[in-house]
Design a protein around this motif. Structure first.
Motif, PDB file in Angstrom:
ATOM      1  N   ILE A  27       0.836  -1.210   0.000  1.00  0.00           N
ATOM      2  CA  ILE A  27       0.000   0.000   0.000  1.00  0.00           C
ATOM      3  C   ILE A  27       0.870   1.258   0.000  1.00  0.00           C
ATOM      4  CG2 ILE A  27      -1.692   1.299   1.372  1.00  0.00           C
ATOM      5  CD1 ILE A  27      -2.708  -1.509   2.382  1.00  0.00           C
ATOM      6  N   GLY A  28       1.964   1.235   0.780  1.00  0.00           N
ATOM      7  CA  GLY A  28       2.837   2.415   0.854  1.00  0.00           C
ATOM      8  C   GLY A  28       3.458   2.745  -0.489  1.00  0.00           C
ATOM      9  N   GLY A  46      12.147   3.547   3.836  1.00  0.00           N
ATOM     10  CA  GLY A  46      12.154   2.096   3.667  1.00  0.00           C
ATOM     11  C   GLY A  46      13.405   1.533   4.310  1.00  0.00           C
ATOM     12  N   MET A 204       2.099  -8.859   2.616  1.00  0.00           N
ATOM     13  CA  MET A 204       1.691  -9.151   3.992  1.00  0.00           C
ATOM     14  C   MET A 204       0.421  -9.999   4.013  1.00  0.00           C
ATOM     15  SD  MET A 204       0.629  -6.642   7.122  1.00  0.00           S
ATOM     16  CE  MET A 204       2.225  -5.940   7.450  1.00  0.00           C
TER      17      MET A 204
HETATM   18  P1  NAP Z   1       3.658  -4.945   2.884  1.00  0.00           P
HETATM   19  O1  NAP Z   1       3.326  -5.091   1.461  1.00  0.00           O
HETATM   20  O2  NAP Z   1       4.299  -6.070   3.612  1.00  0.00           O
HETATM   21  O3  NAP Z   1       4.552  -3.612   3.038  1.00  0.00           O
HETATM   22  C1  NAP Z   1       5.088  -3.268   4.290  1.00  0.00           C
HETATM   23  C2  NAP Z   1       6.076  -2.137   4.125  1.00  0.00           C
HETATM   24  O4  NAP Z   1       6.685  -1.917   5.416  1.00  0.00           O
HETATM   25  C3  NAP Z   1       7.216  -2.491   3.152  1.00  0.00           C
HETATM   26  O5  NAP Z   1       7.606  -1.336   2.447  1.00  0.00           O
HETATM   27  C4  NAP Z   1       8.309  -2.940   4.099  1.00  0.00           C
HETATM   28  O6  NAP Z   1       9.622  -2.822   3.589  1.00  0.00           O
HETATM   29  C5  NAP Z   1       8.112  -1.965   5.254  1.00  0.00           C
HETATM   30  N1  NAP Z   1       8.790  -2.453   6.446  1.00  0.00           N
HETATM   31  C6  NAP Z   1       8.680  -3.667   7.025  1.00  0.00           C
HETATM   32  N2  NAP Z   1       9.545  -3.774   8.038  1.00  0.00           N
HETATM   33  C7  NAP Z   1      10.218  -2.596   8.116  1.00  0.00           C
HETATM   34  C8  NAP Z   1      11.265  -2.101   8.945  1.00  0.00           C
HETATM   35  N3  NAP Z   1      11.840  -2.855   9.904  1.00  0.00           N
HETATM   36  N4  NAP Z   1      11.714  -0.841   8.743  1.00  0.00           N
HETATM   37  C9  NAP Z   1      11.196  -0.077   7.770  1.00  0.00           C
HETATM   38  N5  NAP Z   1      10.215  -0.492   6.921  1.00  0.00           N
HETATM   39  C10 NAP Z   1       9.739  -1.752   7.099  1.00  0.00           C
HETATM   40  O7  NAP Z   1       2.358  -4.592   3.760  1.00  0.00           O
HETATM   41  P2  NAP Z   1       0.978  -3.871   3.349  1.00  0.00           P
HETATM   42  O8  NAP Z   1      -0.039  -4.926   3.260  1.00  0.00           O
HETATM   43  O9  NAP Z   1       1.176  -2.894   2.260  1.00  0.00           O
HETATM   44  O10 NAP Z   1       0.677  -3.106   4.732  1.00  0.00           O
HETATM   45  C11 NAP Z   1       0.713  -1.690   4.853  1.00  0.00           C
HETATM   46  C12 NAP Z   1      -0.012  -1.331   6.140  1.00  0.00           C
HETATM   47  O11 NAP Z   1      -1.392  -1.726   6.050  1.00  0.00           O
HETATM   48  C13 NAP Z   1       0.543  -2.046   7.378  1.00  0.00           C
HETATM   49  O12 NAP Z   1       0.522  -1.172   8.475  1.00  0.00           O
HETATM   50  C14 NAP Z   1      -0.444  -3.180   7.608  1.00  0.00           C
HETATM   51  O13 NAP Z   1      -0.471  -3.592   8.944  1.00  0.00           O
HETATM   52  C15 NAP Z   1      -1.736  -2.516   7.177  1.00  0.00           C
HETATM   53  N6  NAP Z   1      -2.818  -3.431   6.792  1.00  0.00           N
HETATM   54  C16 NAP Z   1      -2.703  -4.193   5.678  1.00  0.00           C
HETATM   55  C17 NAP Z   1      -3.754  -5.033   5.321  1.00  0.00           C
HETATM   56  C18 NAP Z   1      -3.699  -5.898   4.081  1.00  0.00           C
HETATM   57  O14 NAP Z   1      -4.621  -6.697   3.868  1.00  0.00           O
HETATM   58  N7  NAP Z   1      -2.672  -5.778   3.248  1.00  0.00           N
HETATM   59  C19 NAP Z   1      -4.917  -5.078   6.109  1.00  0.00           C
HETATM   60  C20 NAP Z   1      -4.993  -4.287   7.250  1.00  0.00           C
HETATM   61  C21 NAP Z   1      -3.929  -3.446   7.579  1.00  0.00           C
HETATM   62  P3  NAP Z   1      10.181  -3.854   2.457  1.00  0.00           P
HETATM   63  O15 NAP Z   1       9.648  -3.314   1.140  1.00  0.00           O
HETATM   64  O16 NAP Z   1      11.648  -3.745   2.590  1.00  0.00           O
HETATM   65  O17 NAP Z   1       9.630  -5.200   2.783  1.00  0.00           O
END
Ligand code: NAP
Length: 245
Positions: A27-28, A46, A204
């Motif tokens: 999403i980011g 990142g 994720m």
């Molecule tokens: P994602 O695709 O796994 O992306 C997570 C991002 O966080 C990636 O850019 C990752 O970096 C970064 N990250 C992880 N560990 C880190 C660290 N130690 N330091 C700095 N950056 C770090 O997850 P997403 O699904 O887009 O989730 C985005 C947000 O939405 C999160 O807060 C998640 O909890 C929330 N959310 C998601 C869903 C869903 O269904 N996807 C539902 C509810 C809430 P890398 O690119 O290096 O991996």
């Protein structure tokens, strides 16, 4: 309420300085690419230099001014946060929007099997580093224009669910932190809100639900208009609002 398919007028977003964590995937990343079409200043955080360089390249043909900054929340020290503050102060003097988006899932496991070290890592990345970054950037947000702080929550941050362990607890913490901060900032110009994007097709989500049919859930691009509203000067919901998509 978030207006459906919100698309901010370009001039409203022009010159806005927006920091996004976890800008290298999911999403980011989608949000960063979308915002690169507006003439705003993007500060993309990142943990991977390679992935940060890749997103900077992807944004290069677009109109935003893009700065990437490596900050691994698992290992970042005080001096790393200070470098970020110094960079923002010297280049932009203030920031207008802080989007807390980075998170890790940890493992889906019953409590009696949950690895203690992993539990600590998830709480540190998802919750403690969110507090640290917020504390560091509050002085720069206080002098921003129509400033906002957006926290990313989850359905399991409102209702606990078996096996979601530290991730769920970290999101409960985010909800609580957002409530505390919105009360503390109620007489300021900073808008605090929490958004739960809901089931969205990212790495994720795939880790949590490997067998899921991805065609049945949203893509990251489908949730962006809500984020754009929260980042625009037109965002007018009460401080401390929560949104679930
Ligand atoms: P994602 O695709 O796994 O992306 C997570 C991002 O966080 C990636 O850019 C990752 O970096 C970064 N990250 C992880 N560990 C880190 C660290 N130690 N330091 C700095 N950056 C770090 O997850 P997403 O699904 O887009 O989730 C985005 C947000 O939405 C999160 O807060 C998640 O909890 C929330 N959310 C998601 C869903 C869903 O269904 N996807 C539902 C509810 C809430 P890398 O690119 O290096 O991996």
């Amino acid at each position: 309420m978030i207006p459906e398919n919100y698309d901010p007028p370009a001039k409203l977003m022009s010159g806005r300085t927006i920091l996004i964590t976890g800008a290298t995937d999911g999403i980011g990343k989608a949000l960063s690419l979308k915002l690169s079409n507006y003439s705003c200043n993007l500060i993309l955080l990142g943990r991977s230099t390679l992935k940060l360089e890749a997103i900077k390249k992807e944004c290069a043909d677009h109109v935003a001014n893009v700065e990437v900054f490596k900050l691994d929340f698992m290992h970042a020290k005080g001096e790393d946060y200070q470098c970020l503050i110094d960079m923002i102060e010297s280049k932009y003097a203030s920031i207008d929007c802080l989007v807390h988006n980075a998170a890790i899932l940890g493992e889906l496991s019953p409590v009696d099997h949950y690895d203690i070290g992993l539990w600590q890592q998830v709480i540190h990345v998802n919750l403690t580093s969110t507090f640290i970054l917020t504390k560091c950037l509050l002085p720069l947000l206080k002098i921003g224009k129509f400033p906002s702080i957006t926290f990313t929550s989850s359905g399991v941050g409102i209702k606990g669910k078996a096996f979601w362990g530290a991730y769920s607890v970290s999101k409960f913490g985010i909800e609580g932190f957002a409530q505390i901060l919105s009360e503390e900032l109620k007489n300021s110009n900073i808008k605090v809100s929490t958004i739960n994007p809901g089931a969205t097709n990212t790495n994720m989500r795939a880790k949590a639900y490997p067998a899921e049919d991805k065609s049945l859930i949203k893509n990251p691009e489908d949730v962006l208009s809500a984020y754009l509203y929260l980042l625009s000067p037109e965002f007018s919901e009460p401080n401390g609002s929560r949104f679930s998509l």
